[in-house]
Scaffold this active site. Sequence first.
Site, PDB file in Angstrom:
ATOM      1  N   THR A 134     -59.245  24.993 -46.560  1.00 23.27           N
ATOM      2  CA  THR A 134     -60.063  24.504 -45.451  1.00 23.27           C
ATOM      3  C   THR A 134     -61.508  24.501 -45.935  1.00 23.27           C
ATOM      4  OG1 THR A 134     -60.594  26.695 -44.581  1.00 23.27           O
ATOM      5  CG2 THR A 134     -58.514  25.687 -43.826  1.00 23.27           C
ATOM      6  N   THR A 143     -58.618  43.055 -38.142  1.00 19.52           N
ATOM      7  CA  THR A 143     -60.062  43.285 -38.033  1.00 19.52           C
ATOM      8  C   THR A 143     -60.390  44.313 -36.952  1.00 19.52           C
ATOM      9  OG1 THR A 143     -62.084  42.197 -37.254  1.00 19.52           O
ATOM     10  CG2 THR A 143     -60.044  41.189 -36.587  1.00 19.52           C
ATOM     11  N   ASP A 144     -61.555  44.945 -37.107  1.00 13.27           N
ATOM     12  CA  ASP A 144     -61.990  45.890 -36.060  1.00 13.27           C
ATOM     13  C   ASP A 144     -62.381  45.160 -34.770  1.00 13.27           C
ATOM     14  OD1 ASP A 144     -64.464  44.783 -36.777  1.00 13.27           O
ATOM     15  OD2 ASP A 144     -65.485  46.700 -37.030  1.00 13.27           O
ATOM     16  N   GLU A 145     -62.534  43.823 -34.844  1.00 11.99           N
ATOM     17  CA  GLU A 145     -62.895  43.085 -33.624  1.00 11.99           C
ATOM     18  C   GLU A 145     -61.804  43.165 -32.562  1.00 11.99           C
ATOM     19  OE1 GLU A 145     -65.851  39.705 -35.408  1.00 11.99           O
ATOM     20  OE2 GLU A 145     -64.901  39.462 -33.493  1.00 11.99           O
ATOM     21  N   TYR A 173     -61.365  33.958 -31.540  1.00  9.87           N
ATOM     22  CA  TYR A 173     -61.024  34.519 -32.857  1.00  9.87           C
ATOM     23  C   TYR A 173     -60.397  35.897 -32.721  1.00  9.87           C
ATOM     24  CZ  TYR A 173     -61.627  37.183 -37.143  1.00  9.87           C
ATOM     25  OH  TYR A 173     -61.392  38.017 -38.209  1.00  9.87           O
ATOM     26  N   LYS A 204     -56.587  37.263 -33.513  1.00  7.95           N
ATOM     27  CA  LYS A 204     -56.299  38.317 -34.486  1.00  7.95           C
ATOM     28  C   LYS A 204     -55.539  39.467 -33.813  1.00  7.95           C
ATOM     29  CE  LYS A 204     -57.339  38.551 -38.302  1.00  7.95           C
ATOM     30  NZ  LYS A 204     -56.720  38.041 -39.572  1.00  7.95           N
TER      31      LYS A 204
HETATM   32  P1  NAD Z   1     -62.605  33.081 -45.104  1.00  5.58           P
HETATM   33  O1  NAD Z   1     -62.862  32.202 -43.922  1.00  5.58           O
HETATM   34  O2  NAD Z   1     -63.666  33.247 -46.124  1.00  5.58           O
HETATM   35  O3  NAD Z   1     -61.302  32.573 -45.875  1.00  5.58           O
HETATM   36  C1  NAD Z   1     -60.141  32.192 -45.217  1.00  5.58           C
HETATM   37  C2  NAD Z   1     -59.215  31.523 -46.233  1.00  5.58           C
HETATM   38  O4  NAD Z   1     -57.989  31.171 -45.554  1.00  5.58           O
HETATM   39  C3  NAD Z   1     -59.780  30.232 -46.822  1.00  5.58           C
HETATM   40  O5  NAD Z   1     -59.564  30.196 -48.203  1.00  5.58           O
HETATM   41  C4  NAD Z   1     -58.982  29.141 -46.112  1.00  5.58           C
HETATM   42  O6  NAD Z   1     -58.831  27.958 -46.883  1.00  5.58           O
HETATM   43  C5  NAD Z   1     -57.648  29.839 -45.878  1.00  5.58           C
HETATM   44  N1  NAD Z   1     -56.899  29.264 -44.751  1.00  5.58           N
HETATM   45  C6  NAD Z   1     -57.365  28.999 -43.503  1.00  5.58           C
HETATM   46  N2  NAD Z   1     -56.386  28.449 -42.749  1.00  5.58           N
HETATM   47  C7  NAD Z   1     -55.290  28.399 -43.544  1.00  5.58           C
HETATM   48  C8  NAD Z   1     -53.954  27.955 -43.333  1.00  5.58           C
HETATM   49  N3  NAD Z   1     -53.561  27.426 -42.160  1.00  5.58           N
HETATM   50  N4  NAD Z   1     -53.073  28.054 -44.349  1.00  5.58           N
HETATM   51  C9  NAD Z   1     -53.454  28.562 -45.562  1.00  5.58           C
HETATM   52  N5  NAD Z   1     -54.706  28.979 -45.807  1.00  5.58           N
HETATM   53  C10 NAD Z   1     -55.606  28.903 -44.817  1.00  5.58           C
HETATM   54  O7  NAD Z   1     -62.162  34.477 -44.488  1.00  5.58           O
HETATM   55  P2  NAD Z   1     -62.507  35.963 -44.970  1.00  5.58           P
HETATM   56  O8  NAD Z   1     -63.812  36.358 -44.420  1.00  5.58           O
HETATM   57  O9  NAD Z   1     -62.237  36.062 -46.418  1.00  5.58           O
HETATM   58  O10 NAD Z   1     -61.391  36.778 -44.147  1.00  5.58           O
HETATM   59  C11 NAD Z   1     -60.082  36.971 -44.697  1.00  5.58           C
HETATM   60  C12 NAD Z   1     -59.253  37.759 -43.711  1.00  5.58           C
HETATM   61  O11 NAD Z   1     -59.880  39.016 -43.451  1.00  5.58           O
HETATM   62  C13 NAD Z   1     -59.080  37.090 -42.352  1.00  5.58           C
HETATM   63  O12 NAD Z   1     -57.764  37.336 -41.912  1.00  5.58           O
HETATM   64  C14 NAD Z   1     -60.084  37.796 -41.458  1.00  5.58           C
HETATM   65  O13 NAD Z   1     -59.661  37.788 -40.113  1.00  5.58           O
HETATM   66  C15 NAD Z   1     -60.037  39.194 -42.040  1.00  5.58           C
HETATM   67  N6  NAD Z   1     -61.252  39.996 -41.873  1.00  5.58           N
HETATM   68  C16 NAD Z   1     -62.473  39.481 -42.235  1.00  5.58           C
HETATM   69  C17 NAD Z   1     -63.607  40.285 -42.132  1.00  5.58           C
HETATM   70  C18 NAD Z   1     -64.966  39.760 -42.529  1.00  5.58           C
HETATM   71  O14 NAD Z   1     -65.962  40.447 -42.275  1.00  5.58           O
HETATM   72  N7  NAD Z   1     -65.080  38.602 -43.147  1.00  5.58           N
HETATM   73  C19 NAD Z   1     -63.502  41.604 -41.647  1.00  5.58           C
HETATM   74  C20 NAD Z   1     -62.233  42.082 -41.266  1.00  5.58           C
HETATM   75  C21 NAD Z   1     -61.124  41.275 -41.407  1.00  5.58           C
HETATM   76  O1  DAU Z   2     -65.925  42.935 -37.526  1.00  7.38           O
HETATM   77  C1  DAU Z   2     -65.130  42.198 -38.419  1.00  7.38           C
HETATM   78  C2  DAU Z   2     -65.420  40.736 -38.222  1.00  7.38           C
HETATM   79  O2  DAU Z   2     -66.727  40.515 -38.722  1.00  7.38           O
HETATM   80  C3  DAU Z   2     -64.424  39.805 -38.909  1.00  7.38           C
HETATM   81  O3  DAU Z   2     -63.167  39.964 -38.309  1.00  7.38           O
HETATM   82  C4  DAU Z   2     -64.867  38.345 -38.818  1.00  7.38           C
HETATM   83  O4  DAU Z   2     -63.993  37.531 -39.583  1.00  7.38           O
HETATM   84  C5  DAU Z   2     -66.271  38.225 -39.345  1.00  7.38           C
HETATM   85  O5  DAU Z   2     -66.734  36.902 -39.157  1.00  7.38           O
HETATM   86  C6  DAU Z   2     -67.206  39.204 -38.636  1.00  7.38           C
HETATM   87  O6  DAU Z   2     -67.429  38.835 -37.253  1.00  7.38           O
HETATM   88  P1  DAU Z   2     -68.891  38.947 -36.590  1.00  7.38           P
HETATM   89  O7  DAU Z   2     -68.945  38.043 -35.425  1.00  7.38           O
HETATM   90  O8  DAU Z   2     -69.290  40.358 -36.396  1.00  7.38           O
HETATM   91  O9  DAU Z   2     -69.745  38.382 -37.832  1.00  7.38           O
HETATM   92  P2  DAU Z   2     -70.949  37.355 -37.956  1.00  7.38           P
HETATM   93  O10 DAU Z   2     -71.408  37.440 -39.368  1.00  7.38           O
HETATM   94  O11 DAU Z   2     -70.631  36.013 -37.407  1.00  7.38           O
HETATM   95  O12 DAU Z   2     -72.055  38.018 -37.023  1.00  7.38           O
HETATM   96  C7  DAU Z   2     -72.506  39.355 -37.251  1.00  7.38           C
HETATM   97  C8  DAU Z   2     -73.530  39.674 -36.180  1.00  7.38           C
HETATM   98  O13 DAU Z   2     -74.692  38.839 -36.379  1.00  7.38           O
HETATM   99  C9  DAU Z   2     -73.070  39.371 -34.768  1.00  7.38           C
HETATM  100  O14 DAU Z   2     -73.631  40.332 -33.881  1.00  7.38           O
HETATM  101  C10 DAU Z   2     -73.667  37.992 -34.471  1.00  7.38           C
HETATM  102  C11 DAU Z   2     -74.978  38.027 -35.235  1.00  7.38           C
HETATM  103  N1  DAU Z   2     -75.451  36.697 -35.728  1.00  7.38           N
HETATM  104  C12 DAU Z   2     -74.601  35.971 -36.491  1.00  7.38           C
HETATM  105  C13 DAU Z   2     -74.992  34.728 -36.966  1.00  7.38           C
HETATM  106  C14 DAU Z   2     -74.058  33.894 -37.809  1.00  7.38           C
HETATM  107  C15 DAU Z   2     -76.742  36.266 -35.438  1.00  7.38           C
HETATM  108  O15 DAU Z   2     -77.528  36.956 -34.758  1.00  7.38           O
HETATM  109  N2  DAU Z   2     -77.135  35.037 -35.900  1.00  7.38           N
HETATM  110  C16 DAU Z   2     -76.310  34.246 -36.643  1.00  7.38           C
HETATM  111  O16 DAU Z   2     -76.728  33.118 -37.024  1.00  7.38           O
END
Ligand code: NAD
Ligand code: DAU
Length: 340
Positions: free
Chosen positions: A35, A124-126, A149, A153
């Site tokens: 994606t 996720t902790d969300e 989202y 999850k």
């Molecule tokens: P990301 O958005 O960077 O990557 C997601 C990946 O999944 C991409 O490579 C995308 O191409 C692939 N993907 C999406 N839809 C798909 C589908 N239908 N089939 C196959 N592949 C698909 O995400 P991330 O930040 O690396 O998060 C990875 C995992 O960790 C997620 O499950 C997210 O919920 C979880 N998570 C993320 C965070 C965070 O802070 N980023 C924290 C806790 C948990």
């Molecule tokens: O807690 C784990 C989660 O953390 C993961 O499950 C999600 O995949 C990941 O996207 C993340 O979610 P958040 O919503 O916490 O992350 P984000 O980086 O989007 O935002 C972090 C904080 O910053 C949130 O309070 C919103 C704020 N924010 C974010 C953006 C993008 C801003 O104030 N301005 C912004 O432009």
Amino acid sequence: MRILVTGGAGFIGSAFVRMIVSETGWEVTNFDKLTYAGNLENLGSVEHRPSYRFVQGDIADEGAVNALVGGWKPDAIVHFAAESHVDRSILSPEPVIRTNLHGTFTLLEAARRHATPRFLHVSTDEVYGSLEPPLEAVETSPLNPSSPYSASKAGSDLLARSYFVTYKLPVVITRASNNYGPYQFPEKLIPLMIANALEDRPLPVYGDGMQVRDWLYVEDHCRAIRALLERGREGEIYNIGGNRSLPNLEVIGQLLALTGKPQSLIQYVPDRPGHDRRYALSSEKLIRETGWRPQVDFENGLARTIDWYRGHAAWVERVRSGAYRDYYERNYGARGAVPR
Ligand code: NAD
Ligand code: DAU
């Protein structure tokens, strides 16, 4: 050991694939739809290794998933693939529901049909929702998701658990806090603010900026997942936190200081709808059972991350071209923020 990694071209999945391919002799298949968030450039350092291969596909495509799981017979599935961004889930929930719920269901069914010996579901902790201080979520805390989202999850997390309870599928569930580090798509707080700051563009802060998140360096997250893949107990849930809770404004303040940019770049914009005020979690169970601890403290991790983005301006430019501009306009234009 053969492991099937879903979403291995994304931010955390690619860090996990790089770690496993370089540190073990395990065979890794990365199954990813590519994606907007999936980027094979993230895997340049391992793409020619014989133990690694990439298969493009959609986790919600039953035929493709069954052919791979039934044909290759992995010893474990590590399931990262998801639509991972809260703001995008608010603008367009449909792909989030399809991938996070239906995609996870499709994978679980394939694992059940082909008796996969291990299924690690990355949650996720969300899912716990916003917590008043001084509360910290433990694995038995109630789930209270707020966004499409986090609700998707929570649904997939509970579905994974039900496959353990009902079918005895050997599932382990992880719930991690906010990750940051190299290769994160610049839609999330830290990479977006770094990318904007380095170009002297405004930093769009939602609401009053006093929302609290717990920050976890991506490599610490991947080490925890590896430990749980090897030693996590079946049917159990494990929180993974960085033990570093900070208000967004403090994160942004540190980031501006490290980049040498002025605080005047901060631009307050209307809040995210349904914005969770505070996440906090205890990783006590993970620490007790595996000995894991976060190794990268926030100041160090943030400095490393900024250095990485400074050195990868071309990567940032490539991932931000095209559709990213439409997203930026949809999410931030409506908030009156300065367009890119
Ligand atoms: P990301 O958005 O960077 O990557 C997601 C990946 O999944 C991409 O490579 C995308 O191409 C692939 N993907 C999406 N839809 C798909 C589908 N239908 N089939 C196959 N592949 C698909 O995400 P991330 O930040 O690396 O998060 C990875 C995992 O960790 C997620 O499950 C997210 O919920 C979880 N998570 C993320 C965070 C965070 O802070 N980023 C924290 C806790 C948990
Ligand atoms: O807690 C784990 C989660 O953390 C993961 O499950 C999600 O995949 C990941 O996207 C993340 O979610 P958040 O919503 O916490 O992350 P984000 O980086 O989007 O935002 C972090 C904080 O910053 C949130 O309070 C919103 C704020 N924010 C974010 C953006 C993008 C801003 O104030 N301005 C912004 O432009």
